[in-house]
Structure formats: structure tokens, C-alpha cells
Design a protein around this motif. Structure first.
Motif, PDB file in Angstrom:
ATOM      1  N   LEU A  23     -24.017   9.790 -53.797  1.00  0.00           N
ATOM      2  CA  LEU A  23     -22.889   9.603 -54.701  1.00  0.00           C
ATOM      3  C   LEU A  23     -21.608   9.786 -53.896  1.00  0.00           C
ATOM      4  O   LEU A  23     -21.452  10.770 -53.181  1.00  0.00           O
ATOM      5  N   THR A  24     -20.744   8.848 -53.998  1.00  0.00           N
ATOM      6  CA  THR A  24     -19.482   8.954 -53.265  1.00  0.00           C
ATOM      7  C   THR A  24     -18.346   9.086 -54.261  1.00  0.00           C
ATOM      8  O   THR A  24     -18.375   8.499 -55.346  1.00  0.00           O
ATOM      9  N   THR A  25     -17.390   9.878 -53.893  1.00  0.00           N
ATOM     10  CA  THR A  25     -16.185  10.027 -54.706  1.00  0.00           C
ATOM     11  C   THR A  25     -14.987   9.757 -53.801  1.00  0.00           C
ATOM     12  O   THR A  25     -15.040   9.992 -52.597  1.00  0.00           O
ATOM     13  N   THR A  26     -13.934   9.285 -54.383  1.00  0.00           N
ATOM     14  CA  THR A  26     -12.717   9.034 -53.631  1.00  0.00           C
ATOM     15  C   THR A  26     -11.888  10.308 -53.648  1.00  0.00           C
ATOM     16  O   THR A  26     -11.515  10.791 -54.708  1.00  0.00           O
ATOM     17  N   ALA A  27     -11.642  10.875 -52.460  1.00  0.00           N
ATOM     18  CA  ALA A  27     -10.847  12.097 -52.365  1.00  0.00           C
ATOM     19  C   ALA A  27      -9.375  11.747 -52.544  1.00  0.00           C
ATOM     20  O   ALA A  27      -8.920  10.691 -52.126  1.00  0.00           O
ATOM     21  N   GLY A  28      -8.669  12.639 -53.158  1.00  0.00           N
ATOM     22  CA  GLY A  28      -7.250  12.426 -53.364  1.00  0.00           C
ATOM     23  C   GLY A  28      -6.655  13.538 -54.195  1.00  0.00           C
ATOM     24  O   GLY A  28      -7.298  14.551 -54.449  1.00  0.00           O
ATOM     25  N   CYS A  29      -5.416  13.338 -54.616  1.00  0.00           N
ATOM     26  CA  CYS A  29      -4.692  14.349 -55.377  1.00  0.00           C
ATOM     27  C   CYS A  29      -3.982  13.698 -56.562  1.00  0.00           C
ATOM     28  O   CYS A  29      -3.578  12.538 -56.496  1.00  0.00           O
ATOM     29  N   TYR A  30      -3.822  14.480 -57.605  1.00  0.00           N
ATOM     30  CA  TYR A  30      -2.973  14.070 -58.713  1.00  0.00           C
ATOM     31  C   TYR A  30      -1.698  14.894 -58.622  1.00  0.00           C
ATOM     32  O   TYR A  30      -1.744  16.115 -58.501  1.00  0.00           O
ATOM     33  N   TYR A  31      -0.570  14.205 -58.627  1.00  0.00           N
ATOM     34  CA  TYR A  31       0.729  14.880 -58.536  1.00  0.00           C
ATOM     35  C   TYR A  31       1.684  14.201 -59.493  1.00  0.00           C
ATOM     36  O   TYR A  31       1.889  12.989 -59.428  1.00  0.00           O
ATOM     37  N   GLN A  32       2.235  14.975 -60.407  1.00  0.00           N
ATOM     38  CA  GLN A  32       3.175  14.478 -61.417  1.00  0.00           C
ATOM     39  C   GLN A  32       2.611  13.264 -62.152  1.00  0.00           C
ATOM     40  O   GLN A  32       3.302  12.272 -62.374  1.00  0.00           O
ATOM     41  N   GLY A  33       1.331  13.333 -62.504  1.00  0.00           N
ATOM     42  CA  GLY A  33       0.703  12.283 -63.295  1.00  0.00           C
ATOM     43  C   GLY A  33       0.244  11.063 -62.534  1.00  0.00           C
ATOM     44  O   GLY A  33      -0.226  10.106 -63.139  1.00  0.00           O
ATOM     45  N   SER A  34       0.368  11.064 -61.211  1.00  0.00           N
ATOM     46  CA  SER A  34      -0.048   9.911 -60.408  1.00  0.00           C
ATOM     47  C   SER A  34      -1.095  10.335 -59.384  1.00  0.00           C
ATOM     48  O   SER A  34      -1.054  11.443 -58.854  1.00  0.00           O
ATOM     49  N   TYR A  35      -2.026   9.414 -59.096  1.00  0.00           N
ATOM     50  CA  TYR A  35      -3.058   9.657 -58.098  1.00  0.00           C
ATOM     51  C   TYR A  35      -2.548   9.226 -56.720  1.00  0.00           C
ATOM     52  O   TYR A  35      -1.914   8.186 -56.573  1.00  0.00           O
TER      53      TYR A  35
END
Length: 141
Positions: A23-35
């Protein structure tokens, strides 16, 4: 997420394939409502941020210096205000004086913009005192 992995394993077993699923997931961050993906990003001209693999955003906010003019403009795509007419000061009557120049506000007041008034941007003005007119009738009394 667990139900999805279990369902994928069941479907995989039904088809006779017993390999574990990756299973792969896309790493990232949510900041002020945006990915935002992992790496640097700028949500605004004054913010420089970084999204690490932990998902916790780290940002640095730009601090603008005091503008050396009274007619600064703030452009939408720039963080700090700029002085399109260069450094200047303002006389008490509102007249804008370029740095290094002198302005005769009236016959008694002279203003100079020397650029040493950091933060106020007001011109340094001097009032010339004129001796009162002597009345010739009372001169001989």
C-alpha cells in the motif's frame, strides 16, 4: 485504511495470488487548508515553508524593514513594500521631498529631507524668525 487493506488481501486471495500487497500513500502536509507535497513551498510572498516527511509544516515569516519613503506601495506578488520614487520625506504641508533635497514650504519655513529620521519620514523643518517691522512714528519717541 485497515478495511481497505483487508479487502484488498481478500480479493487477492480469491484470485489465488498470496503475495502481500504494497500500500502506498503520498506523503505531504496540510497547511491552512491546502495539501503540499514533501519539500519547500511558499503559501504567500512573505512565507517560506517546508513540508518534511513527518507531515508537520515548518515556516519562516519574512520581516520587512522600515521603508525609507512616505509613498511606499505594496505589490501583490512581493512581501515587503517598495519605494517607487526612491527614499523621501514629507513636509508638514504634505509635499514629498526627495532625500538630500530642500523645500521652501513658505517664506518663513524651509524643510530638508536628510534621511536620518528613521521610522518617521518627516522632513526636518526650520522656521526663520523675522524681526518685527519697526513703526517709524514710535522710533523717535
Amino acid at each position: 485504511m485497515i478495511w481497505f487493506a483487508l479487502l484488498a488481501f481478500v480479493v487477492s486471495c480469491v484470485h489465488g495470488d498470496l503475495r502481500p500487497l504494497e500500500l502506498t500513500t503520498t506523503a505531504g502536509c496540510y497547511y491552512q487548508g491546502s495539501y503540499h507535497p514533501v519539500g519547500p513551498f511558499s503559501p504567500s510572498p512573505c512565507e517560506d515553508c517546508h513540508c518534511p516527511t513527518s507531515g508537520k509544516v515548518i515556516c519562516a515569516i519574512t520581516d520587512c524593514f522600515i521603508t525609507p519613503c512616505v509613498d511606499a506601495v505594496h505589490e501583490k506578488d512581493k512581501c515587503c513594500p517598495t519605494c517607487p520614487n526612491g527614499p523621501n520625506c514629507k513636509a508638514p504641508d504634505g509635499h514629498i521631498i526627495k532625500i538630500g533635497e530642500t523645500y521652501h514650504m513658505n517664506s518663513y519655513t524651509i524643510c530638508h529631507c536628510d534621511g536620518h529620521h528613521l521610522g518617521s519620514n518627516l522632513a526636518a523643518c526650520a522656521i526663520r524668525h523675522v524681526d518685527p517691522v519697526v513703526d517709524p512714528i514710535h522710533l523717535h519717541s
